[in-house]
Design a protein around this motif. Structure first.
Motif, short mmCIF file in Angstrom:
data_model
loop_
_atom_site.label_atom_id
_atom_site.label_comp_id
_atom_site.label_asym_id
_atom_site.label_seq_id
_atom_site.Cartn_x
_atom_site.Cartn_y
_atom_site.Cartn_z
N LEU A 8 -17.65 -18.68 -9.32
CA LEU A 8 -16.53 -19.30 -9.58
C LEU A 8 -16.92 -20.75 -10.41
CD1 LEU A 8 -13.78 -18.78 -7.04
CD2 LEU A 8 -13.41 -18.15 -9.25
N ALA A 9 -17.66 -21.38 -9.51
CA ALA A 9 -17.97 -22.80 -10.19
C ALA A 9 -18.63 -22.40 -11.53
CB ALA A 9 -18.91 -23.26 -9.30
N ALA A 10 -19.54 -21.69 -11.70
CA ALA A 10 -20.30 -21.01 -12.81
C ALA A 10 -19.30 -20.84 -14.03
CB ALA A 10 -21.54 -20.06 -12.71
N PHE A 11 -18.49 -20.02 -13.61
CA PHE A 11 -17.52 -19.51 -14.57
C PHE A 11 -16.73 -20.77 -15.07
CE2 PHE A 11 -13.26 -17.41 -15.59
CZ PHE A 11 -13.85 -16.87 -16.85
N TRP A 12 -16.16 -21.61 -14.26
CA TRP A 12 -15.25 -22.65 -14.74
C TRP A 12 -16.11 -23.70 -15.39
CZ3 TRP A 12 -11.31 -20.12 -14.60
CH2 TRP A 12 -10.80 -19.50 -13.70
N LEU A 13 -17.29 -24.02 -15.28
CA LEU A 13 -18.07 -24.49 -16.14
C LEU A 13 -18.26 -24.12 -17.65
CD1 LEU A 13 -20.18 -26.91 -16.24
CD2 LEU A 13 -22.05 -25.37 -15.73
N ALA A 14 -18.15 -22.58 -17.59
CA ALA A 14 -18.43 -22.12 -19.04
C ALA A 14 -17.35 -22.33 -19.62
CB ALA A 14 -18.66 -20.65 -18.89
N LEU A 15 -16.20 -22.45 -19.01
CA LEU A 15 -14.81 -22.77 -19.58
C LEU A 15 -14.63 -24.15 -20.03
CD1 LEU A 15 -12.02 -21.09 -17.12
CD2 LEU A 15 -12.84 -20.26 -19.33
N ALA A 16 -15.58 -24.92 -19.86
CA ALA A 16 -15.56 -26.27 -20.28
C ALA A 16 -15.98 -26.42 -21.95
CB ALA A 16 -16.62 -27.37 -19.61
N THR A 17 -16.48 -25.32 -22.36
CA THR A 17 -16.70 -25.14 -23.86
C THR A 17 -15.66 -25.30 -24.72
OG1 THR A 17 -16.72 -22.93 -23.98
CG2 THR A 17 -18.65 -23.67 -23.32
N PRO A 18 -15.84 -25.87 -25.71
CA PRO A 18 -14.66 -26.01 -26.91
C PRO A 18 -13.66 -24.70 -26.90
CG PRO A 18 -16.61 -27.15 -27.56
CD PRO A 18 -16.93 -26.34 -26.51
N ALA A 19 -14.53 -23.62 -27.11
CA ALA A 19 -13.78 -22.30 -27.48
C ALA A 19 -13.02 -21.98 -26.19
CB ALA A 19 -14.85 -21.21 -27.69
N ALA A 20 -13.49 -22.11 -24.97
CA ALA A 20 -12.85 -21.82 -23.85
C ALA A 20 -11.54 -22.58 -23.68
CB ALA A 20 -13.67 -21.93 -22.62
N ARG A 21 -11.80 -23.79 -23.97
CA ARG A 21 -10.65 -24.87 -23.80
C ARG A 21 -9.41 -24.41 -24.80
NH1 ARG A 21 -14.56 -28.72 -23.53
NH2 ARG A 21 -14.25 -29.50 -25.54
N ALA A 22 -9.82 -23.84 -25.95
CA ALA A 22 -9.00 -23.52 -26.82
C ALA A 22 -7.97 -22.34 -26.40
CB ALA A 22 -9.45 -23.28 -28.04
N ALA A 23 -8.71 -21.44 -25.84
CA ALA A 23 -7.99 -20.26 -25.25
C ALA A 23 -7.24 -20.73 -23.91
CB ALA A 23 -9.12 -19.34 -24.78
N GLU A 24 -7.61 -21.49 -22.98
CA GLU A 24 -6.68 -21.94 -22.03
C GLU A 24 -6.44 -21.02 -20.97
OE1 GLU A 24 -3.37 -24.25 -23.35
OE2 GLU A 24 -4.55 -25.65 -24.42
N CYS A 25 -6.87 -19.95 -21.11
CA CYS A 25 -6.44 -18.75 -20.25
C CYS A 25 -7.75 -17.91 -19.76
CB CYS A 25 -5.24 -18.00 -20.69
SG CYS A 25 -4.90 -16.52 -19.79
N ALA A 26 -8.11 -17.72 -18.87
CA ALA A 26 -9.30 -16.89 -18.38
C ALA A 26 -8.73 -15.60 -17.97
CB ALA A 26 -9.79 -17.52 -16.97
N LEU A 27 -7.69 -15.22 -17.64
CA LEU A 27 -7.44 -13.84 -17.26
C LEU A 27 -5.87 -13.76 -17.59
CD1 LEU A 27 -7.92 -11.21 -15.82
CD2 LEU A 27 -7.41 -12.46 -13.64
N ALA A 28 -5.42 -12.68 -18.14
CA ALA A 28 -4.19 -12.04 -18.19
C ALA A 28 -4.04 -10.71 -17.38
CB ALA A 28 -3.67 -11.90 -19.70
N LEU A 29 -3.42 -10.60 -16.46
CA LEU A 29 -3.64 -9.51 -15.47
C LEU A 29 -2.17 -8.88 -15.22
CD1 LEU A 29 -4.69 -7.76 -13.24
CD2 LEU A 29 -4.35 -9.56 -11.55
N ALA A 30 -1.95 -7.69 -15.61
CA ALA A 30 -0.75 -6.83 -15.49
C ALA A 30 -0.83 -6.00 -14.52
CB ALA A 30 -0.70 -6.37 -17.06
N LEU A 31 0.21 -6.06 -13.65
CA LEU A 31 0.15 -5.24 -12.54
C LEU A 31 0.95 -4.02 -12.70
CD1 LEU A 31 0.36 -8.04 -10.03
CD2 LEU A 31 -1.66 -6.78 -10.36
N ALA A 32 0.74 -2.61 -12.91
CA ALA A 32 1.44 -1.51 -13.26
C ALA A 32 1.46 -0.44 -11.88
CB ALA A 32 0.84 -0.73 -14.22
N LEU A 33 2.73 -0.24 -11.67
CA LEU A 33 3.03 0.26 -10.34
C LEU A 33 3.54 1.87 -10.80
CD1 LEU A 33 4.82 -2.22 -7.96
CD2 LEU A 33 2.27 -1.65 -8.38
N ASP A 34 3.19 2.80 -10.13
CA ASP A 34 3.74 4.18 -10.23
C ASP A 34 4.90 4.40 -9.40
OD1 ASP A 34 4.11 6.99 -10.55
OD2 ASP A 34 2.09 7.54 -9.52
N ILE A 35 6.11 4.70 -10.55
CA ILE A 35 7.27 4.95 -9.75
C ILE A 35 7.81 6.43 -9.76
CG2 ILE A 35 7.99 2.54 -9.48
CD1 ILE A 35 9.88 3.22 -11.85
#
Length: 237
Positions: A8-35
């Motif tokens: 996690l520490a290494a990943f958040w360090l990578a997010l410190a780059t300008p491109a990552a800061r512009a994205a501002e989101c590391a993960l979009a997670l959609a939870l899909a349940l079978d009904i």
């Protein structure tokens, strides 16, 4: 420091780059349940309440809040080719209160449909449309789909990916065993896909779901670490 903490520490360090800061989101997670109709009311309650409880789990919370605000989560349910319904729209996870609110919405939700078929392809396309209206761009887009049966209506999910409908989106699965035909091979060959895709197998049916979804969420939220060749068919027991 544990391996997960170092990762996690290494990943958040990578997010410190300008491109990552512009994205501002590391993960979009959609939870899909079978009904679909194969999921009875008891099994539906186990699945829904198990997911709600998982969002309150300390390990899931630690992963989601390691960099507050960098994870967005939504939840929806799916069955037939026209039967998809939002449970909770996109929620930015900036605090424990955000996870509490999301958990409460999932817990309070009641299924809209109960007698329809299993249209996994349409369920995933609903997830793709959900990704298209994210409030901000995200570095990773993941659909976490649970299911207990093979596709028996509508578009084959494998064809959907081949047509480019799921380009850049990772689809992971929690497959609930017990039905005939066995859904495990179908999910492996037709459903999971995209960067770092994996599936987990609930071999004792829905009873396994509450414990397994915790580990699955942690694995999805944690930044992926690739060592050697990537095997998109990898499964966890």
């Amino acid at each position: 420091m544990t391996f997960h903490a170092l990762t996690l520490a290494a990943f958040w360090l990578a997010l410190a780059t300008p491109a990552a800061r512009a994205a501002e989101c590391a993960l979009a997670l959609a939870l899909a349940l079978d009904i679909s109709s194969s999921v009875n009311e008891r099994e539906y309650a186990i699945q829904k309440d198990g997911l709600a409880a998982a969002l309150r789990d300390p390990e899931v919370r630690a992963a989601a809040l390691a960099n507050p605000g960098s994870v967005w989560i939504a939840a929806y349910e799916w069955s037939g080719w026209q039967q998809q319904d939002m449970i909770a729209d996109w929620q930015q996870i900036s605090s424990a209160a955000d996870l509490d609110a999301l958990s409460a919405r999932i817990e309070a939700h009641q299924r809209t449909y109960a007698v329809f078929s299993t249209a996994i392809g349409e369920g995933l396309q609903f997830g793709e449309r959900l990704m298209s209206r994210l409030p901000k761009p995200c570095l990773r887009e993941v659909i976490d789909v649970s299911g207990d049966g093979v596709n028996n209506e509508g578009l084959d999910p494998k064809r959907s990916r081949a047509n480019g409908r799921l380009a850049g989106i990772t689809v992971n699965a929690l497959v609930i065993k017990g039905a005939t035909p066995d859904p495990e091979p179908f999910y492996r060959d037709h459903v999971i896909g995209g960067p770092g895709a994996f599936m987990m197998i609930a071999r004792n049916g829905f009873e396994d779901y509450p414990d397994m979804i915790i580990g699955k969420l942690v694995r999805e939220i944690m930044p992926p670490v690739f060592i050697g060749a990537l095997d998109p068919t990898a499964t966890a027991q």
